[in-house]
Design a protein around this motif. Structure first.
Motif, short mmCIF file in Angstrom:
data_model
loop_
_atom_site.label_atom_id
_atom_site.label_comp_id
_atom_site.label_asym_id
_atom_site.label_seq_id
_atom_site.Cartn_x
_atom_site.Cartn_y
_atom_site.Cartn_z
N LYS A 171 -12.56 13.24 -7.06
CA LYS A 171 -12.85 12.61 -5.70
C LYS A 171 -11.55 12.14 -5.08
CE LYS A 171 -17.27 11.45 -5.39
NZ LYS A 171 -18.11 10.93 -6.49
N VAL A 172 -11.04 12.08 -3.74
CA VAL A 172 -9.82 11.79 -3.38
C VAL A 172 -9.89 10.29 -3.24
CG1 VAL A 172 -8.49 11.93 -1.31
CG2 VAL A 172 -9.70 14.09 -2.10
N SER A 173 -9.10 9.65 -3.85
CA SER A 173 -8.65 8.31 -3.85
C SER A 173 -8.11 7.92 -2.51
CB SER A 173 -7.99 7.55 -5.39
OG SER A 173 -8.38 7.84 -6.26
N GLY A 174 -7.21 8.55 -2.02
CA GLY A 174 -6.53 8.35 -0.75
C GLY A 174 -5.19 8.85 -0.78
N VAL A 175 -4.46 8.50 0.28
CA VAL A 175 -3.14 8.89 0.62
C VAL A 175 -1.97 7.97 0.65
CG1 VAL A 175 -3.56 8.81 3.27
CG2 VAL A 175 -1.71 10.45 2.34
N ILE A 176 -0.62 8.07 0.14
CA ILE A 176 0.21 7.25 0.25
C ILE A 176 1.43 7.65 0.96
CG2 ILE A 176 -0.45 6.33 -2.25
CD1 ILE A 176 1.76 7.82 -3.33
N ASP A 177 2.48 6.74 1.05
CA ASP A 177 3.97 7.23 1.58
C ASP A 177 3.74 7.35 3.10
OD1 ASP A 177 4.92 6.54 -0.88
OD2 ASP A 177 5.65 8.70 -1.37
N PHE A 178 4.41 6.28 3.73
CA PHE A 178 4.36 6.48 5.20
C PHE A 178 5.58 6.45 5.98
CE2 PHE A 178 -0.01 5.03 3.56
CZ PHE A 178 -0.71 5.93 3.73
N GLU A 179 6.75 6.61 5.04
CA GLU A 179 8.14 6.09 5.68
C GLU A 179 8.63 7.26 6.57
OE1 GLU A 179 8.74 8.17 1.55
OE2 GLU A 179 7.77 6.14 2.29
N SER A 180 7.71 8.23 7.00
CA SER A 180 8.35 9.47 7.79
C SER A 180 7.41 9.63 8.99
CB SER A 180 8.41 10.72 7.11
OG SER A 180 9.33 10.63 6.03
N VAL A 181 6.05 8.93 9.22
CA VAL A 181 5.27 9.05 10.08
C VAL A 181 5.47 9.00 11.31
CG1 VAL A 181 3.52 8.24 8.31
CG2 VAL A 181 4.37 6.64 10.16
N ARG A 182 4.80 9.86 12.42
CA ARG A 182 5.05 9.51 13.89
C ARG A 182 3.76 9.70 14.55
NH1 ARG A 182 9.58 10.21 11.48
NH2 ARG A 182 11.35 11.17 12.39
N PHE A 183 3.61 9.70 15.77
CA PHE A 183 2.63 10.17 16.68
C PHE A 183 2.92 11.40 17.34
CE2 PHE A 183 0.84 5.75 16.04
CZ PHE A 183 -0.50 6.03 15.78
N GLY A 184 2.31 12.39 17.11
CA GLY A 184 2.99 13.73 17.77
C GLY A 184 1.87 14.76 17.63
N SER A 185 2.21 15.91 17.60
CA SER A 185 1.49 17.23 17.40
C SER A 185 0.74 17.44 16.06
CB SER A 185 1.86 18.35 18.28
OG SER A 185 1.00 19.38 17.85
N THR A 186 -0.30 17.55 15.68
CA THR A 186 -0.89 17.74 14.44
C THR A 186 -0.38 19.04 13.77
OG1 THR A 186 -2.78 19.27 15.30
CG2 THR A 186 -3.00 16.81 14.87
#
Length: 285
Positions: A192-207
């Motif tokens: 099972k996938v527990s989740g995702v971590i680390d968001f210091e590089s995130v943006r809103f943009g193109s997938t």
């Protein structure tokens, strides 16, 4: 700084171990006296702190992530810190089953479903000027890359970038993009996938930019994994034609990663440098 952060959160710590494979923050796994396990995360810069803080607020109850137990905005010696719950499990590997790849696809698509709120503070919405964002990133790293590779290879790379970007399809978004969606940041508990971590590089943009690292480090090893991932993704939202967008972003990621190695130290990142030099040369043949 670690002692300062522990004091700030008033933690009763039994043991502390630094987490490996964290490139834009210092992360510690802490065993508390009460038996609880928590994580302390100290981003390298204030901007990374602000991105991460806003990402937790945006993703809460929409995507499986650690619980943010507390945060501190820092002082003149520390850019800020987070107190995070533990996601049960271990980082994703290419030995995990195709049913896990299906869930990874669903998880990724669930993030991409999220559109920018009306007001943003730490995270930028790059979508309206997406082509400029990609170009700005590339040429920013080019200054560093030029000091590492020979001039002929460098000029070939610039020419290929200019030619390939003209062949890209219309951008897909605006979407929440992780920018570092790779196995080390995806936690698996059994099948099972527990989740995702680390968001210091995130943006809103193109997938389109967000598939590169998960393909490079996971999906490219097994066609069955790749197919399952795509099925999981499509279970949530439509998927771009990856055969069209992946080559461009594989190329730019390899190029930019060479520049990243120059900035962070060629000697300590020697194997990652060689890996990306190999990809770049192969794509320039």
């Amino acid at each position: 700084m670690l002692t300062r952060v522990i004091q700030q959160f008033n933690l009763k710590v039994l043991s502390v171990n630094e987490v490996e494979d964290s490139h834009s923050s210092t992360v510690y796994k802490c065993n508390l006296l009460n038996g609880e396990i928590i994580f302390l995360k100290i981003p390298y810069t204030k901007l990374k702190y602000e991105r991460e803080l806003e990402a937790y607020q945006i993703l809460k109850d929409k995507v499986s992530i650690p619980q943010m137990l507390d945060y501190w905005s820092g002082d003149e010696t520390c850019p800020g810190a987070f107190l995070l719950s533990e996601l049960k499990g271990k980082p994703l590997t290419n030995k995990d089953l195709p049913k896990v790849a299906f869930q990874v696809g669903e998880l990724h698509a669930s993030m991409h479903q999220i559109q920018p709120p009306s007001q943003l503070s730490g995270i930028r919405n790059e979508f309206p000027n997406w082509a400029n964002f990609v170009e700005r990133q590339f040429y920013s790293f080019a200054e560093d890359v030029q000091k590492v590779i020979n001039e002929n290879l460098y000029r070939q790379a610039l020419k290929k970038f200019e030619n390939m970007k003209l062949q890209l399809p219309p951008s897909d978004g605006p979407s929440f993009i992780h920018m570092d969606f790779r196995p080390a940041n995806i936690i698996i508990d059994g099948d099972k996938v527990s989740g995702v971590i680390d968001f210091e590089s995130v943006r809103f943009g193109s997938t389109e930019i967000d598939f590169t690292k998960i393909y490079r480090d996971y999906l490219s090893f097994d066609d069955e994994l790749f197919q399952s991932y795509q099925e999981g993704y499509k279970n949530i939202r439509p998927l771009l034609d990856l055969e069209v967008v992946l080559p461009f972003y594989q190329f730019t990621d390899a190029f930019n990663s060479i520049g990243w190695c120059k900035r962070r130290g060629l000697e300590k990142n020697a194997s990652f440098l060689e890996e990306n030099l190999s990809i770049l040369k192969r794509m320039l043949i």
